[in-house]
Enzyme design. Sequence first.
Site, mmCIF file in Angstrom:
data_model
loop_
_atom_site.group_PDB
_atom_site.id
_atom_site.type_symbol
_atom_site.label_atom_id
_atom_site.label_comp_id
_atom_site.label_asym_id
_atom_site.label_seq_id
_atom_site.Cartn_x
_atom_site.Cartn_y
_atom_site.Cartn_z
ATOM 1 N N PRO A 10 6.669 -28.105 -45.739
ATOM 2 C CA PRO A 10 5.918 -27.865 -44.520
ATOM 3 C C PRO A 10 4.404 -27.829 -44.713
ATOM 4 O O PRO A 10 3.904 -27.299 -45.702
ATOM 5 C CB PRO A 10 6.426 -26.493 -44.052
ATOM 6 C CG PRO A 10 7.094 -25.889 -45.227
ATOM 7 C CD PRO A 10 7.613 -27.027 -46.043
ATOM 8 N N ASN A 11 3.744 -28.423 -43.739
ATOM 9 C CA ASN A 11 2.280 -28.452 -43.608
ATOM 10 C C ASN A 11 1.603 -29.422 -44.565
ATOM 11 O O ASN A 11 0.401 -29.660 -44.441
ATOM 12 C CB ASN A 11 1.668 -27.045 -43.762
ATOM 13 C CG ASN A 11 2.133 -26.110 -42.673
ATOM 14 O OD1 ASN A 11 2.041 -26.445 -41.502
ATOM 15 N ND2 ASN A 11 2.680 -24.958 -43.037
ATOM 16 N N ARG A 18 -7.839 -29.427 -44.195
ATOM 17 C CA ARG A 18 -8.447 -28.089 -44.319
ATOM 18 C C ARG A 18 -8.286 -27.600 -45.760
ATOM 19 O O ARG A 18 -7.554 -28.209 -46.551
ATOM 20 C CB ARG A 18 -7.867 -27.094 -43.316
ATOM 21 C CG ARG A 18 -6.385 -26.852 -43.455
ATOM 22 C CD ARG A 18 -5.913 -25.778 -42.477
ATOM 23 N NE ARG A 18 -4.476 -25.659 -42.487
ATOM 24 C CZ ARG A 18 -3.767 -24.933 -43.345
ATOM 25 N NH1 ARG A 18 -4.371 -24.254 -44.311
ATOM 26 N NH2 ARG A 18 -2.453 -24.896 -43.288
ATOM 27 N N TYR A 23 -7.102 -27.621 -52.085
ATOM 28 C CA TYR A 23 -6.185 -28.766 -52.162
ATOM 29 C C TYR A 23 -6.885 -30.113 -52.343
ATOM 30 O O TYR A 23 -6.204 -31.129 -52.506
ATOM 31 C CB TYR A 23 -5.316 -28.818 -50.902
ATOM 32 C CG TYR A 23 -4.447 -27.583 -50.713
ATOM 33 C CD1 TYR A 23 -3.356 -27.346 -51.537
ATOM 34 C CD2 TYR A 23 -4.727 -26.649 -49.716
ATOM 35 C CE1 TYR A 23 -2.556 -26.221 -51.379
ATOM 36 C CE2 TYR A 23 -3.934 -25.527 -49.537
ATOM 37 C CZ TYR A 23 -2.854 -25.316 -50.374
ATOM 38 O OH TYR A 23 -2.072 -24.205 -50.209
ATOM 39 N N ASN A 74 7.623 -30.858 -53.932
ATOM 40 C CA ASN A 74 6.646 -29.828 -53.582
ATOM 41 C C ASN A 74 7.164 -29.216 -52.285
ATOM 42 O O ASN A 74 6.935 -29.759 -51.197
ATOM 43 C CB ASN A 74 5.253 -30.421 -53.393
ATOM 44 C CG ASN A 74 4.229 -29.346 -53.079
ATOM 45 O OD1 ASN A 74 4.586 -28.186 -52.828
ATOM 46 N ND2 ASN A 74 2.955 -29.703 -53.086
ATOM 47 N N ALA A 77 5.460 -23.954 -48.743
ATOM 48 C CA ALA A 77 5.756 -22.520 -48.530
ATOM 49 C C ALA A 77 7.230 -22.193 -48.766
ATOM 50 O O ALA A 77 7.563 -21.059 -49.153
ATOM 51 C CB ALA A 77 5.337 -22.115 -47.119
ATOM 52 N N GLU A 98 9.258 -29.750 -60.193
ATOM 53 C CA GLU A 98 8.535 -28.999 -59.164
ATOM 54 C C GLU A 98 7.043 -29.261 -59.332
ATOM 55 O O GLU A 98 6.506 -29.149 -60.443
ATOM 56 C CB GLU A 98 8.827 -27.498 -59.346
ATOM 57 C CG GLU A 98 8.068 -26.620 -58.366
ATOM 58 C CD GLU A 98 8.337 -25.127 -58.588
ATOM 59 O OE1 GLU A 98 8.846 -24.754 -59.670
ATOM 60 O OE2 GLU A 98 8.006 -24.348 -57.685
ATOM 61 N N HIS A 100 3.096 -28.444 -57.654
ATOM 62 C CA HIS A 100 2.189 -27.806 -56.703
ATOM 63 C C HIS A 100 0.779 -28.292 -56.968
ATOM 64 O O HIS A 100 0.351 -28.357 -58.138
ATOM 65 C CB HIS A 100 2.249 -26.283 -56.801
ATOM 66 C CG HIS A 100 3.593 -25.758 -56.427
ATOM 67 N ND1 HIS A 100 4.025 -25.735 -55.128
ATOM 68 C CD2 HIS A 100 4.614 -25.316 -57.181
ATOM 69 C CE1 HIS A 100 5.265 -25.284 -55.099
ATOM 70 N NE2 HIS A 100 5.653 -25.024 -56.332
ATOM 71 N N SER A 102 -2.056 -26.822 -55.988
ATOM 72 C CA SER A 102 -2.788 -25.651 -56.490
ATOM 73 C C SER A 102 -1.934 -24.957 -57.553
ATOM 74 O O SER A 102 -0.828 -25.425 -57.867
ATOM 75 C CB SER A 102 -3.065 -24.678 -55.336
ATOM 76 O OG SER A 102 -1.847 -24.111 -54.865
ATOM 77 N N ARG A 107 -2.907 -17.298 -57.066
ATOM 78 C CA ARG A 107 -3.272 -17.056 -55.666
ATOM 79 C C ARG A 107 -2.624 -15.751 -55.170
ATOM 80 O O ARG A 107 -2.379 -14.855 -55.960
ATOM 81 C CB ARG A 107 -2.899 -18.279 -54.835
ATOM 82 C CG ARG A 107 -3.622 -19.541 -55.334
ATOM 83 C CD ARG A 107 -3.234 -20.765 -54.558
ATOM 84 N NE ARG A 107 -3.574 -20.611 -53.139
ATOM 85 C CZ ARG A 107 -3.109 -21.420 -52.176
ATOM 86 N NH1 ARG A 107 -2.313 -22.429 -52.502
ATOM 87 N NH2 ARG A 107 -3.443 -21.219 -50.927
HETATM 88 O O1 CA2 Z 1 -0.206 -25.911 -54.064
HETATM 89 C C1 CA2 Z 1 0.735 -26.414 -53.445
HETATM 90 O O2 CA2 Z 1 1.052 -27.595 -53.541
HETATM 91 C C2 CA2 Z 1 1.535 -25.548 -52.470
HETATM 92 O O3 CA2 Z 1 2.891 -25.969 -52.539
HETATM 93 C C3 CA2 Z 1 0.976 -25.832 -51.100
HETATM 94 C C4 CA2 Z 1 1.603 -24.986 -49.996
HETATM 95 C C5 CA2 Z 1 1.598 -23.507 -50.384
HETATM 96 O O4 CA2 Z 1 2.322 -22.761 -49.419
HETATM 97 C C6 CA2 Z 1 2.185 -23.256 -51.754
HETATM 98 O O5 CA2 Z 1 2.075 -21.883 -52.057
HETATM 99 C C7 CA2 Z 1 1.472 -24.080 -52.809
HETATM 100 C C8 CA2 Z 1 0.828 -25.155 -48.698
HETATM 101 C C9 CA2 Z 1 1.002 -26.510 -48.106
HETATM 102 C C10 CA2 Z 1 0.043 -26.676 -46.961
HETATM 103 O O6 CA2 Z 1 -0.804 -27.704 -47.339
HETATM 104 C C11 CA2 Z 1 -1.969 -27.938 -46.697
HETATM 105 C C12 CA2 Z 1 -3.046 -28.205 -47.480
HETATM 106 C C13 CA2 Z 1 -4.260 -28.482 -46.913
HETATM 107 C C14 CA2 Z 1 -4.381 -28.522 -45.559
HETATM 108 C C15 CA2 Z 1 -3.308 -28.251 -44.787
HETATM 109 C C16 CA2 Z 1 -2.081 -27.974 -45.351
#
Ligand code: CA2
Length: 145
Positions: A10-11, A18, A23, A74, A77, A98, A100, A102, A107
């Site tokens: 998701p997202n 953003r 990211y 990936n 969340a 897996e 990520h 970040s 964090r």
């Molecule tokens: O670091 C990663 O790849 C995460 O999987 C990214 C997730 C976060 O919940 C994990 O803890 C770590 C968040 C994905 C949302 O990604 C966006 C990034 C930039 C702008 C909008 C969404």
Amino acid sequence: MEKILILNGPNLNMLGMREPEIYGHDTLDDVEVLCREKGRALDFKIDFRQSNHEGELVEWIQEARGLFRGIVINAAAYTHTSVAIHDALKMLDMPIIEVHISNPATREEFRHFSYIGLLATAVIVGEGVQGYVQALEKMVELLPS
Ligand code: CA2
């Protein structure tokens, strides 16, 4: 040709729009291009997908059995919440990498635990979008030739 499934949670469709300090500036389309280029170089056929829905990710993981040789995920969340994705992955008999963008361990506390990490063959974090490329390189090592 080995088929590799790359799943994004998701997202991640909003990547590049953003939080560039966390990211970077690349979009998910850019990540897909990177993966396709690396896939071509490594002789992998890449299937690259994203969903905001836990159930859809679970279904794609279930369908991966017999169709793919490895999975790069990936789960975003859902990494930190989804027993359902954990259980679906557990049924796969293939390398699970897996990724990520970040490093969740540095964090907020709620990102420190990963249900995927409990069964991942390899984990790549904190390498930005290049982590996906590194995952495909790792996949070559993990798959029997
Ligand atoms: O670091 C990663 O790849 C995460 O999987 C990214 C997730 C976060 O919940 C994990 O803890 C770590 C968040 C994905 C949302 O990604 C966006 C990034 C930039 C702008 C909008 C969404």
